[in-house]
Enzyme design. Structure first.
Site, PDB file in Angstrom:
ATOM      1  N   HIS A  17       0.857  -1.189   0.000  1.00 45.81           N
ATOM      2  CA  HIS A  17       0.000   0.000   0.000  1.00 45.81           C
ATOM      3  C   HIS A  17       0.889   1.234   0.000  1.00 45.81           C
ATOM      4  CE1 HIS A  17      -3.611   2.267   1.984  1.00 45.81           C
ATOM      5  NE2 HIS A  17      -3.022   2.970   1.031  1.00 45.81           N
ATOM      6  N   HIS A  19       1.373   4.789  -2.502  1.00 48.13           N
ATOM      7  CA  HIS A  19       0.918   5.566  -3.660  1.00 48.13           C
ATOM      8  C   HIS A  19       2.114   6.198  -4.355  1.00 48.13           C
ATOM      9  CE1 HIS A  19      -3.397   5.403  -2.529  1.00 48.13           C
ATOM     10  NE2 HIS A  19      -2.893   5.259  -1.319  1.00 48.13           N
ATOM     11  N   HIS A 198      -9.700   1.115  -0.156  1.00 49.01           N
ATOM     12  CA  HIS A 198      -9.482   1.910   1.049  1.00 49.01           C
ATOM     13  C   HIS A 198     -10.814   1.907   1.793  1.00 49.01           C
ATOM     14  CE1 HIS A 198      -6.034   3.412  -1.152  1.00 49.01           C
ATOM     15  NE2 HIS A 198      -5.636   4.103  -0.102  1.00 49.01           N
ATOM     16  N   GLU A 201     -11.150   3.950   7.160  1.00 55.42           N
ATOM     17  CA  GLU A 201     -10.136   4.966   7.477  1.00 55.42           C
ATOM     18  C   GLU A 201     -10.834   6.232   7.986  1.00 55.42           C
ATOM     19  OE1 GLU A 201      -8.117   6.588   4.076  1.00 55.42           O
ATOM     20  OE2 GLU A 201      -6.447   7.379   5.258  1.00 55.42           O
ATOM     21  N   ASP A 279       1.808   3.958   2.891  1.00 52.43           N
ATOM     22  CA  ASP A 279       0.737   4.718   2.240  1.00 52.43           C
ATOM     23  C   ASP A 279       1.326   5.837   1.352  1.00 52.43           C
ATOM     24  OD1 ASP A 279      -1.829   5.390   1.561  1.00 52.43           O
ATOM     25  OD2 ASP A 279      -2.414   6.172   3.505  1.00 52.43           O
TER      26      ASP A 279
END
Ligand SMILES: [Zn+2]
Length: 337
Positions: A17, A19, A198, A201, A279
């Site tokens: 995970h 980006h 996702h 969260e 992330d």
């Protein structure tokens, strides 16, 4: 005995995970800003540093958007991909599933194929230099709606034989219920793409249930609000549905008031399949080995438990059983490599 830092550095890892846009370091963004004569380049990097001082979800989205705006040419994508993968390789990451906000690329009116060619070139160069391998996840953006998601799916399918392995969904969890995207995810599954979301969260357990039931998500990103629903936690454990844990991210976006309140220890003890992830490492000023150290220092994960988390990062990956086995073999060799 080696220090905990040395021990963690020695563990082979996968990062699942992360980006691409959130991996752009301030100095890399400054270089892009200079390239494109953006006002962000003024002030010798001060404006970029201010942008990266994210402490809540709004500021994070603003920074993410600023990075996306400066990604314009295939060369930009080549540059940031090589930089991001070099940094991952420094963490002894052998394999990464990197997410591209494909919905944003399309929204900008960019030719995604050109951008992807740049990413591919960067990944090829990083593999040659460091041996790190990568597969891609194309993310749709919840608040962009159904039509945008259909566009992302089309591109993901088109690039499947070039390393796009999955379809994901991100963006504002409060806007865009999973049910809206059911048909797109159904279609993606039929086309052989793996599915991730996702969820849990910025919204509660119902969002995680939606990701599982409506989207058929095989992996959950974040998922820390699932802790409020014991039945959901039991379900995730029983089905061994992997959860990507992003400790620093959850605090830096303001979603968790304090790191110590994260349910990672509870989840682990209840048998969930967890991997540690960054992330958006550049935006959150972290890196994967630091996340392992936090698990050790804040949640008391022993060396043996950290090793299990590193192994789980490969088990939870969208790899074939044979590919997983080849990575997991590293844990059985005496050198651990
Ligand atoms: Zn994410």
């Amino acid at each position: 005995m080696s220090s905990i830092e040395e021990f963690i550095a020695g563990l082979p890892k996968a990062e699942l995970h992360v980006h691409l846009e959130g991996s752009v370091e301030p100095e890399t963004l400054l270089e892009l800003a200079r390239r494109h004569r953006s006002p962000l380049a003024d002030g010798g990097g001060e404006r970029v540093r201010e942008l990266y001082a994210t402490r809540d979800f709004g500021a994070f989205l603003q920074a993410f958007r600023a990075v996306c705006e400066l990604l314009q040419t295939p060369e930009d994508y080549e540059f940031i991909t090589y930089k991001a993968l070099s940094r991952l390789a420094q963490q002894n990451v052998r394999y990464a599933e990197v997410t591209l906000a494909a919905g944003v690329v399309l929204w900008k009116g960019e030719n995604l194929l050109n951008s992807f060619s740049g990413m591919e070139a960067g990944a090829r160069r990083a593999q040659e230099d460091f041996g790190i391998r990568v597969k891609w996840i194309f993310d749709t953006v919840r608040q962009f709606g159904l039509e945008s998601a259909e566009g992302v799916l089309r591109e993901a399918v088109r690039l499947q034989d070039r390393g796009v392995v999955g379809l994901g969904i991100g963006g504002d969890e409060q806007r865009g219920a999973p049910e809206l995207f059911r048909a797109v995810f159904d279609d993606a599954r039929k086309q052989g793409l793996r599915l991730t979301a996702h969820a849990g969260e910025t919204a509660g357990p119902v969002s995680v249930w939606g990701a599982l039931d409506a989207l058929g998500a095989e992996r959950i990103s974040h998922g820390f609000t699932a802790a409020r629903d014991p039945r959901l936690v039991a379900h995730l454990a029983a089905r061994q549905i992997p959860v990507d844990i992003c400790l620093t991210s959850n605090v830096r976006t303001g979603c968790l008031p304090e790191l110590a309140t994260h349910p990672v220890r509870r989840y682990f003890n209840q048998g969930l399949l967890l991997s540690l992830n960054t992330d958006d490492p550049a935006l959150f000023e972290t890196y994967l080995n630091r996340e392992y150290r936090l698990a050790h220092e804040v949640f008391g994960f022993s060396r043996e438990e950290l090793t299990r988390l590193a192994e789980a990062s490969f088990r939870a990956a969208f790899l074939t059983p044979e590919e997983k086995e080849s990575y997991l073999a590293a844990f059985r060799s005496p050198e651990g490599s």
